[in-house]
Design an enzyme around this catalytic site. Sequence first.
Site, PDB file in Angstrom:
ATOM      1  N   LYS A 172      -6.378  -1.297  -4.994  1.00 22.89           N
ATOM      2  CA  LYS A 172      -7.784  -1.547  -4.680  1.00 22.89           C
ATOM      3  C   LYS A 172      -8.232  -0.659  -3.506  1.00 22.89           C
ATOM      4  O   LYS A 172      -9.295  -0.042  -3.568  1.00 22.89           O
ATOM      5  CB  LYS A 172      -8.003  -3.040  -4.355  1.00 22.89           C
ATOM      6  CG  LYS A 172      -7.695  -3.949  -5.551  1.00 22.89           C
ATOM      7  CD  LYS A 172      -8.031  -5.407  -5.286  1.00 22.89           C
ATOM      8  CE  LYS A 172      -7.058  -6.100  -4.375  1.00 22.89           C
ATOM      9  NZ  LYS A 172      -5.726  -6.313  -4.966  1.00 22.89           N
ATOM     10  N   THR A 173      -7.411  -0.600  -2.469  1.00 27.83           N
ATOM     11  CA  THR A 173      -7.762   0.232  -1.312  1.00 27.83           C
ATOM     12  C   THR A 173      -7.802   1.706  -1.702  1.00 27.83           C
ATOM     13  O   THR A 173      -8.736   2.440  -1.331  1.00 27.83           O
ATOM     14  CB  THR A 173      -6.735   0.023  -0.180  1.00 27.83           C
ATOM     15  OG1 THR A 173      -6.701  -1.368   0.132  1.00 27.83           O
ATOM     16  CG2 THR A 173      -7.094   0.810   1.055  1.00 27.83           C
ATOM     17  N   THR A 181      -8.055 -10.617  -3.868  1.00 31.00           N
ATOM     18  CA  THR A 181      -7.055 -11.093  -4.817  1.00 31.00           C
ATOM     19  C   THR A 181      -7.561 -12.369  -5.490  1.00 31.00           C
ATOM     20  O   THR A 181      -6.930 -12.886  -6.393  1.00 31.00           O
ATOM     21  CB  THR A 181      -5.744 -11.424  -4.072  1.00 31.00           C
ATOM     22  OG1 THR A 181      -6.068 -12.251  -2.960  1.00 31.00           O
ATOM     23  CG2 THR A 181      -5.057 -10.158  -3.575  1.00 31.00           C
ATOM     24  N   ARG A 191       2.727  -0.280  -5.493  1.00 27.02           N
ATOM     25  CA  ARG A 191       3.177  -0.424  -4.104  1.00 27.02           C
ATOM     26  C   ARG A 191       4.667  -0.791  -4.056  1.00 27.02           C
ATOM     27  O   ARG A 191       5.424  -0.289  -3.229  1.00 27.02           O
ATOM     28  CB  ARG A 191       2.354  -1.502  -3.386  1.00 27.02           C
ATOM     29  CG  ARG A 191       2.744  -1.670  -1.916  1.00 27.02           C
ATOM     30  CD  ARG A 191       1.997  -2.813  -1.277  1.00 27.02           C
ATOM     31  NE  ARG A 191       0.572  -2.523  -1.185  1.00 27.02           N
ATOM     32  CZ  ARG A 191      -0.368  -3.439  -0.970  1.00 27.02           C
ATOM     33  NH1 ARG A 191      -0.041  -4.701  -0.824  1.00 27.02           N
ATOM     34  NH2 ARG A 191      -1.638  -3.101  -0.898  1.00 27.02           N
ATOM     35  N   ASP A 212     -12.120  -5.355   2.675  1.00 25.28           N
ATOM     36  CA  ASP A 212     -10.932  -5.914   2.036  1.00 25.28           C
ATOM     37  C   ASP A 212     -10.894  -7.425   2.276  1.00 25.28           C
ATOM     38  O   ASP A 212     -11.484  -7.913   3.244  1.00 25.28           O
ATOM     39  CB  ASP A 212      -9.689  -5.237   2.653  1.00 25.28           C
ATOM     40  CG  ASP A 212      -8.476  -5.348   1.755  1.00 25.28           C
ATOM     41  OD1 ASP A 212      -8.615  -5.813   0.601  1.00 25.28           O
ATOM     42  OD2 ASP A 212      -7.382  -4.978   2.200  1.00 25.28           O
TER      43      ASP A 212
END
Length: 350
Positions: free
Chosen positions: A66-67, A160, A219, A111
């Site tokens: 997302k980032t 999330t 990740r 975020d």
Amino acid sequence: MEDKRFIANKELIEDDGDVSLRPKTFDEYIGQEKIKANLKVYVAASKARGEALDHVLLYGPPGLGKTTLSHIIASELGVEIKVTSGPGIERAANLASLLTNLQDRDVLFLDEIHRLNHSIEEILYPAMEDFALDISTGKGAGATSLRLNLNKFTLVGATTRAGMLTGPLRDRFGVICRLEPYTRDDLVRIIKRSARLLKIEIDGDAAAELASRSRGTPRIANRLLKRVRDFAQVFNAGKIDLPITVRALNDMEIDPLGLDYNDIKLLNALINKFGGGPTGLDTLAAAINEDAGTIEDVIEPYLIQLGFIARTPRGRIALRDAYAHVGIKPPQKLTEQLSFLTTENTGDNG
Ligand code: ADE
């Protein structure tokens, strides 16, 4: 002046050491093909019109990019990005200062937007809708309010927990994207790309093994790649082949499906302590001494994706494949649970 408490600068958000593994353009970004294709259209169209891109909400489990996507959106738009987070904005003035410092068409990345304080969230409504900041001064009868115009900007919110956003906030996003776990093939490509950037030699079957144990999450794949590199350096002259990969992952207690100690602990508790459920989220959390939010956001999505557990109106249940994975014979009762699952709504009420 940017306040470092609530604006992370570029250095602070890079966690890859000297070499950033984050893709910088849509073309470098692997996976999430539909989202990427649609975002490319929206970015191109807003650029052609000379307008700010509509506000974008990105949601899905942690570690899916997302980032990274928010940075790509800004760079493809050719604008600056300011980064902050829900819990990072403690006072209304923090958000006001961020908003007033945005240049025309800039991106504000927010975020964990579901953790924004509700009184602060209300400042966002006119900011998102009318690009205006409503400021009230004074108290009681002397109170006045004035409206400050902001530059047009794009809010990219990430969460999330899309379900925890209030209706009014969710309704103000023109683009809503749900990120899905990555396929094994995509993860193999991501691992090979990262290995190339880090100048690591890796065999194809080793990359495939790493991908299988990365829970659909880039990740995790990149983190495991770096740890396997350590094992390879110490025991295998720096070369990542299949045997050193399997050894490293086994030593790290990451099983062939990518489940770790916490996942197995949850499955064992659900099966052995609660007879396979249904068990409420809070009960399960207390039993394994884990935070309920972490269970929902981090542990459960992959177990659900694997078909190991299900969320039912009465709580969590263990499914047949979970019993097989921990080596316990499933009880007869399981069949009844499954028919119950298919006949009732499976909405999550914890
Ligand atoms: N590194 C982390 N996520 C990635 C992605 N989606 N594509 C390419 N490299 C990545």
